[in-house]
Write a protein that holds these residues in place. Structure first.
Motif, short mmCIF file in Angstrom:
data_model
loop_
_atom_site.label_atom_id
_atom_site.label_comp_id
_atom_site.label_asym_id
_atom_site.label_seq_id
_atom_site.Cartn_x
_atom_site.Cartn_y
_atom_site.Cartn_z
N GLU A 43 0.98 -1.27 0.21
CA GLU A 43 -0.02 0.04 -0.06
C GLU A 43 0.72 1.21 0.00
O GLU A 43 1.87 1.34 0.52
CB GLU A 43 -0.96 -0.06 1.18
CG GLU A 43 -2.31 -0.63 1.10
CD GLU A 43 -3.16 -0.43 2.04
OE1 GLU A 43 -4.61 -0.10 1.98
OE2 GLU A 43 -2.86 -0.35 3.11
N LYS A 44 0.38 2.23 -0.72
CA LYS A 44 1.08 3.41 -0.64
C LYS A 44 0.29 4.63 -0.21
O LYS A 44 -0.91 4.81 -0.31
CB LYS A 44 1.60 3.79 -2.19
CG LYS A 44 2.45 2.71 -2.61
CD LYS A 44 3.02 3.03 -4.17
CE LYS A 44 4.01 1.84 -4.62
NZ LYS A 44 4.34 2.19 -6.00
N GLU B 50 5.88 10.03 -1.13
CA GLU B 50 5.18 8.94 -1.33
C GLU B 50 5.79 7.54 -0.82
O GLU B 50 6.96 7.57 -0.84
CB GLU B 50 5.12 8.54 -2.88
CG GLU B 50 4.06 7.27 -3.06
CD GLU B 50 4.01 6.89 -4.38
OE1 GLU B 50 2.68 6.94 -5.09
OE2 GLU B 50 4.92 6.49 -5.07
N ARG B 51 5.06 7.09 0.46
CA ARG B 51 5.85 5.86 1.08
C ARG B 51 4.84 4.65 0.90
O ARG B 51 3.72 4.70 0.84
CB ARG B 51 5.64 6.48 2.44
CG ARG B 51 6.22 7.94 2.78
CD ARG B 51 6.28 8.13 4.27
NE ARG B 51 6.71 9.49 4.62
CZ ARG B 51 8.14 10.00 4.69
NH1 ARG B 51 8.89 8.90 4.61
NH2 ARG B 51 8.40 11.15 4.77
N GLU B 52 5.86 3.46 0.77
CA GLU B 52 5.24 2.20 0.37
C GLU B 52 5.17 1.57 1.89
O GLU B 52 6.27 1.71 2.60
CB GLU B 52 6.09 1.61 -0.44
CG GLU B 52 5.30 0.23 -0.72
CD GLU B 52 6.10 -0.59 -2.08
OE1 GLU B 52 6.09 -1.83 -1.85
OE2 GLU B 52 6.68 -0.01 -2.76
N ASN C 9 5.00 -1.63 3.80
CA ASN C 9 5.17 -3.17 3.63
C ASN C 9 5.42 -4.10 5.18
O ASN C 9 5.62 -5.20 5.10
CB ASN C 9 6.42 -3.55 2.87
CG ASN C 9 6.47 -2.89 1.55
OD1 ASN C 9 5.51 -3.34 0.82
ND2 ASN C 9 7.27 -2.12 1.01
N ARG D 94 -8.50 3.41 0.85
CA ARG D 94 -7.16 3.68 0.71
C ARG D 94 -6.60 4.25 2.13
O ARG D 94 -7.66 4.64 2.92
CB ARG D 94 -6.56 4.74 -0.18
CG ARG D 94 -7.39 6.17 -0.05
CD ARG D 94 -7.61 6.90 -1.19
NE ARG D 94 -7.52 8.35 -0.90
CZ ARG D 94 -9.01 8.71 -0.42
NH1 ARG D 94 -9.93 7.97 -0.34
NH2 ARG D 94 -9.12 10.04 -0.44
#
Length: 795
Positions: free
Chosen positions: A287-288, A296-298, A300, A311
């Motif tokens: 998810e971002k 923008e951060r992913e 995990n 979201r």
């Protein structure tokens, strides 16, 4: 943590000067690191009025002004700003002023026209980023008054070092409570007044907490029809005092309440939240989210997020997302105030590299009971400043309420701890001022109930500290205690370890000190079959288990020294080993000796021989002698770490107390020890301690001479000579000592046989031995050898 004195005075009466307040804060444990007196760079900066306005005679861009600064005559100033006119109230830096950046105002000539000061912009005063024009003040601004006084820039900012166990002090109300308790004053809490509409909050928003372990409480409120815009001057001043820039009235209010109550909160644009559904859940892999810092951060690692139906819209407790941020077009907002698990916030913030004012507070732990009060304060300010309508009721998902801690407090023990008898009414007043609940348990004992926001108080000693710091350390006289001081006995294990260390130094060994942590592969290297104790959070793979033996550490020392071309190695260590137990661990004190190489070559020893089995045996015997253990038995050992023909175990009765000998070649190979044979001894000191002769008796020197008889005995190769020696010693009280000085196997004796040369020392302590006594003892020795060991005199 920054604390504004002007802001602080809203919650508690402060009559003390800056120095006194600095001392008081330090005495109660809130150390002052720095004090910033705002406006100190604005001396001789005053309010002026433009009374004459002309163009500069030598420039089209400059103006020539006459400015009234409250004196008999106006002063002449040349100005290059484009945004002023006749009659404007302005900020004037007079000659002698020193502005931020050490910019000194002097009389000057600009295009041949004299100027006696300067009209100032926000940038020049260090108050903002607007440098396009000068500051224009309202028409009611008083001419001649100091600008810092008019603008409220005469505040004092304290920078405090707040310890991690006191998150409640990361706010103005928290510090106000401390000061009020110290001076015995009342805290003036803000009042939240607002009117709710008849429409229910649940009509526009809903909250679902999926991750109940990491979110214990979540409260949400809806405010509609707000007008997002610039904050009023008083609010901007508060935000600037905390080192932040004002953004808009909604965001500034959430930050204001955070610095007021130490309760982070976040406002979402409700119209950007899908169906008004707010979900607290773990992030899905991949998810971002674009956070408010534009990155923008992913996600995990199952970070905790605030999401809608589609979201994530915020990283819980750390930072919001761009897609739901408050903008000038926002009309309806959803206000979040929550309690998130501190350890989760800390891990997520470190992993993502985001440190915010919100994460800084959430990772230290919030006041879960104070969430409603902080929420209502923010709602009231939004309704007042942004003109919003507050919907009826709050959504409050309270998963787990904290248990209040009840701590016993004995006055007798308190006074003994403090070293002074404190009046009971004084103690009671201190506890009440701190907001503690008090119940009487007995005549001498109270039960103290700290408030929920004081999660650092869990035991009686914590209450002692609270009482002392509020009573004042300087009020406790420095009196030397009267004690009956006597030297206490050392613990037996400590004394035994010290004795052993002294012994290894006296016999010529070099003491080494190693870590108690060793690699996990030692289990395979040293053929360890018993369970070991693993370290749950090892610093490295080389420190994965607690050592169950000292042998590996000595082998590692020897390997490292040989690799550095050191070949005279006589090392020893006295330390503990660890084996599993039901609760913690069994700790056994041991001594380990390691030999390798040969003595240093000297003038009198030009060709030194390598250390061998008999060298390590000699050291073991000498250590045993110094420990006071004289009766023990040596026998062959089957320990797989030792060479089967060059090692022995030490037994006393049926108990094995140690092992020594040459290390097995396979173990040496696994340890990568080359070129030298290695000899190790490991003794269990705790077991040996049971057999020590701890009483030393003086024995006078015997004046009668000793007699020595040497015998060469031929035995079968498999006969254990040590057993034979022990048998010889038991034959007669006249036998003082038995030594072996040679063992021969070769072509001069039969195959399968060995010749052992022994020296027997005889002595009678009462008289001189005669030949008959000597011969009788020797004959008995030979008869016993022939009968029990099938030995005979070598021809």
């Amino acid at each position: 943590m920054l604390i504004s004195l002007d802001w602080l005075k809203q919650y508690v009466d402060i009559k003390e000067n800056i120095k006194e307040l600095d001392n008081a804060l330090t005495m109660i444990g809130q150390e002052v690191e720095a004090i910033d007196i705002q406006g100190k760079d604005l001396e001789r900066v005053v309010i002026g009025e433009i009374v004459e306005y002309d163009r500069h005679p030598n420039s089209d861009r400059l103006t020539l002004l006459k400015v009234n600064v409250g004196e008999a005559e106006p002063i002449q100033i040349v100005c290059g700003a484009p945004n002023h006119k006749l009659g404007d109230k302005v900020v004037v830096a007079r000659i002698g002023a020193v502005l931020p950046g050490n910019f000194k105002i002097k009389k000057s000539k600009i295009r041949d026209v004299e100027s006696f000061g300067m009209l100032c912009s926000e940038v020049e005063l260090g108050l903002g980023e607007n440098g396009d024009g000068i500051i224009i003040l309202p028409q009611d601004a008083p001419v001649g008054e100091e600008y810092r006084k008019y603008a409220g820039l005469d505040d004092v900012i304290f920078e405090l070092e707040i310890t991690p166990n006191r998150p409640d002090c990361l706010s103005h109300i928290g510090i106000a409570r401390e000061i009020a308790a110290y001076y015995g004053r009342k805290v003036k809490y803000p009042v939240a007044n607002f009117t709710e509409t008849i429409e229910s909050t649940t009509k526009f928003a809903k909250v679902n907490i999926e991750d109940k372990e990491r979110c214990k409480r979540y409260m949400g409120r809806v405010i509609t029809n707000v007008k997002v815009g610039e904050s009023p001057e008083w609010l901007k001043k508060r935000i600037r005092a905390m080192g932040m820039h004002p953004i808009n009235n909604i965001v500034d209010i959430t930050n204001f309440v955070m610095f007021e109550y130490n309760q982070p909160m976040h406002a979402f644009d409700l119209d950007k939240v899908k169906n008004g559904s707010v979900v607290v859940r773990a992030a899905k892999p991949g998810e971002k989210i674009i956070t408010l810092d534009g990155v923008e951060r992913e996600l995990n690692n199952e970070e905790l997020v605030i999401a809608d139906e589609e979201r994530p819209i915020a990283i819980a407790g750390i930072i919001g997302g761009v897609e739901s941020e408050i903008t000038a077009e926002t009309k309806n907002i959803f206000l979040e105030v929550a309690y998130f698990e501190p350890s989760n916030i800390r891990k997520t913030a470190r992993r993502l590299g985001i440190i915010t004012e919100s994460s800084y507070r959430n990772e230290r732990g919030m006041d879960i009971e104070g969430i409603e009060e902080a929420s209502e304060r923010a709602v009231a300010l939004i309704a007042e400043i942004a003109g919003g309508e507050v919907l009826d009721g709050a959504i409050d998902r309270y998963i787990e309420k904290p248990k209040k801690c009840e701590i016993p407090l004995s006055f007798e023990k308190l006074n003994k701890f403090v070293g002074k008898e404190l009046p009971e009414d004084v103690v009671g007043k201190i506890l009440s001022n701190l907001g503690f609940g008090i119940k009487t348990l007995s005549q001498d004992t109270l039960v103290v109930i700290p408030p929920v926001y004081r999660g650092d108080l869990t035991r009686t000693a914590d209450i002692y500290e609270e009482i002392i710091r509020m009573y004042g350390f300087d009020n406790i006289e420095a009196i030397m205690p009267v004690e009956d001081i006597r030297a206490g006995l050392r613990e037996a294990s400590v004394e035994l370890a010290d004795d052993a260390r002294k012994i290894i130094r006296e016999v010529g060994l070099q003491e080494v000190v190693n870590y108690s942590f060793i690699p996990s592969n030692v289990v395979d290297i040293l053929n360890i079959k018993d369970p070991v104790i693993p370290i749950s959070n090892p610093l490295s793979e080389d420190m994965a288990i607690l050592r169950p033996t000292l042998i590996w550490s000595l082998l590692a020392n020897i390997r490292d020294n040989i690799n550095r071309n050191q070949f005279d190695l006589r090392l020893a260590e006295v330390s503990r080993v660890f084996t599993p137990a039901d609760e913690l661990a069994n700790e056994e004190l041991r001594i380990c000796i390691g030999l390798a190489g040969r003595p240093e070559r000297t003038l009198w020893n030009p060709k030194p021989e390598s250390y061998d089995f008999y060298t390590i045996k000699g050291y073991v015997e000498k250590v045993m002698e110094y420990l006071g253990v004289t009766k023990y038995r040596l026998s062959r050992t089957e320990n797989p770490n030792f060479h089967p023909g060059r090692s022995a175990e030490i037994s006393i009765g049926n108990e094995v107390v140690g092992v020594f000998g040459e290390i097995h070649p396979d173990v040496q190979e696994k340890m990568d020890i080359k070129r030298e044979r290695v000899y190790i001894a490991e003794l269990d000191l705790a077991k040996l301690d049971k057999y020590r002769k701890k009483t030393i008796k003086y024995e006078r020197i015997v004046k009668y001479p000793e007699v020595t008889r040497d015998l060469a005995i031929v035995l079968d190769r498999d006969v254990l000579v040590g057993d034979m020696v022990e048998s010889i010693k038991k034959i007669s009280s006249l036998i003082e000592k038995v030594d072996i000085f040679d063992v021969y196997e070769g072509d001069k004796i039969d195959s399968g046989k060995k010749s052992v040369a022994i020296s027997i020392v005889l002595r009678d302590k009462e008289k001189t031995l005669d030949e008959k006594q000597i011969n009788d003892v020797v004959e008995k020795v030979l008869n016993m050898i022939a009968k029990e060991y099938k030995g005979e005199i070598r021809k």
